[in-house]
Design a protein around this motif. Sequence first.
Motif, PDB file in Angstrom:
ATOM      1  N   LEU A  49       0.829  -1.205   0.000  1.00  0.00           N
ATOM      2  CA  LEU A  49       0.000   0.000   0.000  1.00  0.00           C
ATOM      3  C   LEU A  49       0.863   1.254   0.000  1.00  0.00           C
ATOM      4  O   LEU A  49       0.444   2.302  -0.477  1.00  0.00           O
ATOM      5  N   SER A  50       2.056   1.158   0.545  1.00  0.00           N
ATOM      6  CA  SER A  50       3.012   2.265   0.517  1.00  0.00           C
ATOM      7  C   SER A  50       4.417   1.670   0.447  1.00  0.00           C
ATOM      8  O   SER A  50       4.745   0.791   1.252  1.00  0.00           O
ATOM      9  N   GLY A  51       5.207   2.158  -0.513  1.00  0.00           N
ATOM     10  CA  GLY A  51       6.580   1.670  -0.645  1.00  0.00           C
ATOM     11  C   GLY A  51       6.864   0.971  -1.958  1.00  0.00           C
ATOM     12  O   GLY A  51       7.843   0.221  -2.067  1.00  0.00           O
ATOM     13  N   HIS A  52       6.059   1.222  -2.982  1.00  0.00           N
ATOM     14  CA  HIS A  52       6.227   0.536  -4.262  1.00  0.00           C
ATOM     15  C   HIS A  52       7.593   0.798  -4.888  1.00  0.00           C
ATOM     16  O   HIS A  52       8.307  -0.137  -5.258  1.00  0.00           O
ATOM     17  N   GLN A  53       7.942   2.078  -5.027  1.00  0.00           N
ATOM     18  CA  GLN A  53       9.189   2.406  -5.700  1.00  0.00           C
ATOM     19  C   GLN A  53      10.413   2.000  -4.874  1.00  0.00           C
ATOM     20  O   GLN A  53      11.410   1.507  -5.409  1.00  0.00           O
ATOM     21  N   ARG A  54      10.323   2.183  -3.562  1.00  0.00           N
ATOM     22  CA  ARG A  54      11.466   1.828  -2.714  1.00  0.00           C
ATOM     23  C   ARG A  54      11.740   0.323  -2.737  1.00  0.00           C
ATOM     24  O   ARG A  54      12.890  -0.108  -2.816  1.00  0.00           O
ATOM     25  N   SER A  55      10.684  -0.471  -2.674  1.00  0.00           N
ATOM     26  CA  SER A  55      10.896  -1.929  -2.701  1.00  0.00           C
ATOM     27  C   SER A  55      11.434  -2.377  -4.050  1.00  0.00           C
ATOM     28  O   SER A  55      12.215  -3.329  -4.141  1.00  0.00           O
ATOM     29  N   HIS A  56      11.064  -1.659  -5.110  1.00  0.00           N
ATOM     30  CA  HIS A  56      11.559  -2.003  -6.449  1.00  0.00           C
ATOM     31  C   HIS A  56      13.064  -1.726  -6.574  1.00  0.00           C
ATOM     32  O   HIS A  56      13.833  -2.600  -6.997  1.00  0.00           O
ATOM     33  N   VAL A  57      13.484  -0.518  -6.201  1.00  0.00           N
ATOM     34  CA  VAL A  57      14.895  -0.167  -6.372  1.00  0.00           C
ATOM     35  C   VAL A  57      15.764  -0.862  -5.331  1.00  0.00           C
ATOM     36  O   VAL A  57      16.974  -1.041  -5.547  1.00  0.00           O
ATOM     37  N   ALA A  58      15.167  -1.270  -4.205  1.00  0.00           N
ATOM     38  CA  ALA A  58      15.946  -1.960  -3.174  1.00  0.00           C
ATOM     39  C   ALA A  58      16.574  -3.239  -3.717  1.00  0.00           C
ATOM     40  O   ALA A  58      17.719  -3.584  -3.370  1.00  0.00           O
ATOM     41  N   LEU A  59      15.852  -3.953  -4.547  1.00  0.00           N
ATOM     42  CA  LEU A  59      16.383  -5.181  -5.142  1.00  0.00           C
ATOM     43  C   LEU A  59      17.607  -4.878  -6.001  1.00  0.00           C
ATOM     44  O   LEU A  59      18.583  -5.637  -5.990  1.00  0.00           O
ATOM     45  N   GLU A  60      17.558  -3.771  -6.725  1.00  0.00           N
ATOM     46  CA  GLU A  60      18.697  -3.384  -7.564  1.00  0.00           C
ATOM     47  C   GLU A  60      19.913  -3.044  -6.721  1.00  0.00           C
ATOM     48  O   GLU A  60      21.053  -3.206  -7.175  1.00  0.00           O
TER      49      GLU A  60
END
Length: 497
Positions: A49-60
């Motif tokens: 619900l909150s944190g879409h972009q952060r969780s995406h770039v975290a993997l990178e």
Amino acid sequence: MNLVNIDTLTPASYNPRTVDPSRLALVKLSLEKLGWLLPCYITKDGTILSGHQRSHVALELGYTKAPAVILDGLDLNTCKAVNILFNRSTNDMDLAAIPANLKADLLKANPVEMAKELPSRTDYYPCLEGRMEPVAPLVKINSGRWNQYACAIAKSLYQYDIIMPIIADETGVIINGIGRLQMAAEKKIDNMLVIRLPRAQARFAEAMLNQLSMDFCIEEKYADLLRFNSFRRLRRTRSELGRGFVFAVIGNKPAYEFDIDNPAHMKKWMSVHGTRVIDFGAGHLTETEMLRAKGIRVTSFEPFHVDDQEQIDKTKSIHICREFLRDIASGTRYDSIFISSVLNSVPFLQDRKHIVKILAACATKNTKVYAVASSENQADFAIMTKKFLNAKAQTATKMLASYEENVTIGEIQTAPKVQKYHNPRMFYDLFKTAFQSVQAGYDTGVNVYSISANPLPLTGLREALQFEFDLPYPDGSRMGLVNEAITAFETRLGVKL
């Protein structure tokens, strides 16, 4: 708050953000330099619900885990509302903030240059290192910096038992979360989770947390929700005929000065509007019932009729729509068609064009269509565009929408609803798509009106009926009356659509 495996998280399909590669790169830079200042907020099944972009770039960046707070017990429509709230609460936005303007301010701050001073880390979770601190000293330190709109958003999240952390520098000056601090003080919350940052990180964090925001594509992800949330609220129940029913009779006088129980008033009304009318977008059927009691034949249309708990009554709504189609098929020739305080709540221009096309198909060469809607001079919209401000406005949970001119989205904490604020040009252009004769102007200064006549040929009517008679409902179903609608209008018009 716990660490969870990032690969168990799923982006919400309804998240209204669109990804801008340049801003996504800044999200990555922020996470690299600052770590996880705020956690993700997720449902029990791992939907973000909150944190879409952060969780995406975290993997990178090599992260395998993300800090997360699990929110339980929220149904789908509530999740959608909370998702929008999070999109407004992460930044300390003011009432009129839109992502494009925030981006311009962020680029002026030159965050890439600021970041050069900071070390890179890929295993950093400051939000797990925060501590509960008393609210009162922080209130004293930050006195005079309050943001009423951010506070209103924080209060809306609080009703779901959600309190996001506050980010502060070493001296206690709030970097992000001034609205959350204000909310805590007003709600008499004694302690809050505070993440303190050293001075070297604080300036960079302030820019990234408050000005880094993705654009909204709410018109795509939330289209159906905005359509069925267009229902007329119970607080809008009227005790007199609405403005659209009387402006042609009383001019700029207030609507309440028209007394439906005064025989002279009704005689004048019937001399203008006749005795056979349509109430399109009839809401609670107030005007329909008042006029029927005076002997007026009224055909009403209302796809989102609500019960006394303000829940859409689908069975009643479909019954009303079927009665409408029965009257249409009967060939009744209408003197007047009213669409009063409806077109503000229809969320998209193409939807409004479909409605106007249907109105034209209901009309004959002798019918007049009377429309009234709120104009851009309405105080609610003037507030949003910062023509003036007041405390009540700043506590409203609204936002400007960027997909169309003069559109706001309100009630985002419960049932997000669009308001389109028209001007005479917009009304004229809209009704000109289906009528030869259109007169449009301001009504009482804060509304717009139009009087339309002489319907144009029926091009596009089938598509309009396919839209209007298959509208969505909150339970995921649809109206399902398309075939009945096409048959009714084919019978009325004597044509094959």
